[in-house]
Design an enzyme around this catalytic site. Sequence first.
Site, short mmCIF file in Angstrom:
data_model
loop_
_atom_site.label_atom_id
_atom_site.label_comp_id
_atom_site.label_asym_id
_atom_site.label_seq_id
_atom_site.Cartn_x
_atom_site.Cartn_y
_atom_site.Cartn_z
N ARG A 23 0.86 -1.20 0.00
CA ARG A 23 0.00 0.00 0.00
C ARG A 23 0.89 1.25 0.00
O ARG A 23 2.11 1.14 0.05
CB ARG A 23 -0.95 -0.01 1.21
CG ARG A 23 -0.25 -0.19 2.53
CD ARG A 23 -1.23 -0.61 3.63
NE ARG A 23 -0.54 -1.14 4.78
CZ ARG A 23 -0.17 -0.41 5.82
NH1 ARG A 23 -0.44 0.87 5.86
NH2 ARG A 23 0.47 -0.96 6.83
N ASN A 98 11.69 1.06 1.17
CA ASN A 98 10.57 1.95 1.47
C ASN A 98 9.83 1.58 2.76
O ASN A 98 9.26 2.46 3.41
CB ASN A 98 9.59 1.93 0.28
CG ASN A 98 8.23 2.47 0.65
OD1 ASN A 98 8.02 3.67 0.70
ND2 ASN A 98 7.28 1.58 0.97
N SER A 150 12.77 10.72 5.55
CA SER A 150 11.68 11.63 5.93
C SER A 150 12.26 12.97 6.34
O SER A 150 13.39 13.04 6.85
CB SER A 150 10.89 11.03 7.10
OG SER A 150 10.08 12.03 7.70
N TYR A 163 11.29 7.85 15.34
CA TYR A 163 11.15 7.93 13.87
C TYR A 163 12.25 8.82 13.27
O TYR A 163 12.90 8.45 12.29
CB TYR A 163 9.76 8.48 13.56
CG TYR A 163 9.38 8.50 12.10
CD1 TYR A 163 9.03 7.31 11.44
CD2 TYR A 163 9.36 9.68 11.37
CE1 TYR A 163 8.67 7.32 10.11
CE2 TYR A 163 8.99 9.69 10.04
CZ TYR A 163 8.66 8.52 9.40
OH TYR A 163 8.30 8.53 8.08
N LYS A 167 15.17 7.76 10.62
CA LYS A 167 15.26 8.37 9.29
C LYS A 167 16.56 9.15 9.13
O LYS A 167 17.14 9.19 8.04
CB LYS A 167 14.05 9.26 9.04
CG LYS A 167 12.72 8.49 8.98
CD LYS A 167 12.70 7.48 7.84
CE LYS A 167 11.35 6.82 7.67
NZ LYS A 167 11.32 5.89 6.53
#
Length: 255
Positions: A23, A98, A150, A163, A167
């Site tokens: 997705r 990804n 990100s 997070y 990243k």
Amino acid sequence: MRTGTVDPMHLKGRTAIVTGASRGIGRAIALRLAREGANIAFNYLSDEAGARSLEKELKALGVAGQGFKADVRDYGQVQKMREAVSAQFEGFDILVNNAGILKDAALMMMAPEDWKNVIDTNLTGIFNVTRAVITTFMKQKKGNIVNIASVSGLRGMARQTNYAASKGGAIAFTKSLAKEVAGHHIRVNAVVPGYIETEMLGHLKKGYLEDAVGKIPLGYIGKPEDVANAVNFLLSPEAQYITGQIVQVDGGMGI
Ligand code: NDP
């Protein structure tokens, strides 16, 4: 080679591994590369229905497409996936890392397992999959890697220490590996999305997104296809002299 635009079907006959493509952004990347002629091997964590429907879409585009259930946190599962990809596809020379997750919390409330899960998926996952393919890329003296990082990893974000650290690590990994393998004709770049319309945004705190949009110079949330277009460019011959770079796809948010 033409100049000025990316040649259509520039990936014809090549095979790309895309992680987390059931997705969201990964799916858009898989479809974009397939439209350029690439065969797609992708993985997912648990979304069987998403994986099977992507396989159908890939087939309809006239390329080979196969989804593998493999947890990027687990090196053993990743190795098995690489072996299956080698058996089912005629070689591969593209990797798009990804797969990623979000588990936001203020540090004082962050559960150790949420720290670990995010680092293991977003950063160790990149190590695991890249480690599993890099020998092949080096032996064939050909390979192209794009990591999805990100804006959080560049600028930091409150409630995202886990997070942002993962990243930021992905960005440092990208630059280091780019230097390490350039002599083997392998390019390694990262795409840094800002806010992109996927299920992941549904995990953000209520009201957060409305505030965030006001800080995006272009004034709106991006689409998965915006990220996929940048990945496609980095994989194209037009980007042959670009390595170790961080391409921001964020509506100007990172300016
Ligand atoms: P989604 O939550 O929509 O999709 C995540 C994908 O990753 C799914 O395919 C999921 O599989 C897969 N995945 C999650 N954990 C694992 C795992 N352990 N092993 C294998 N696959 C896994 O996320 P997005 O599409 O929004 O995000 C894609 C990437 O882009 C991530 O790295 C994210 O951090 C980054 N990004 C996204 C932004 C956004 O605004 N959306 C902004 C900046 C960066 P399954 O469906 O089976 O769970």
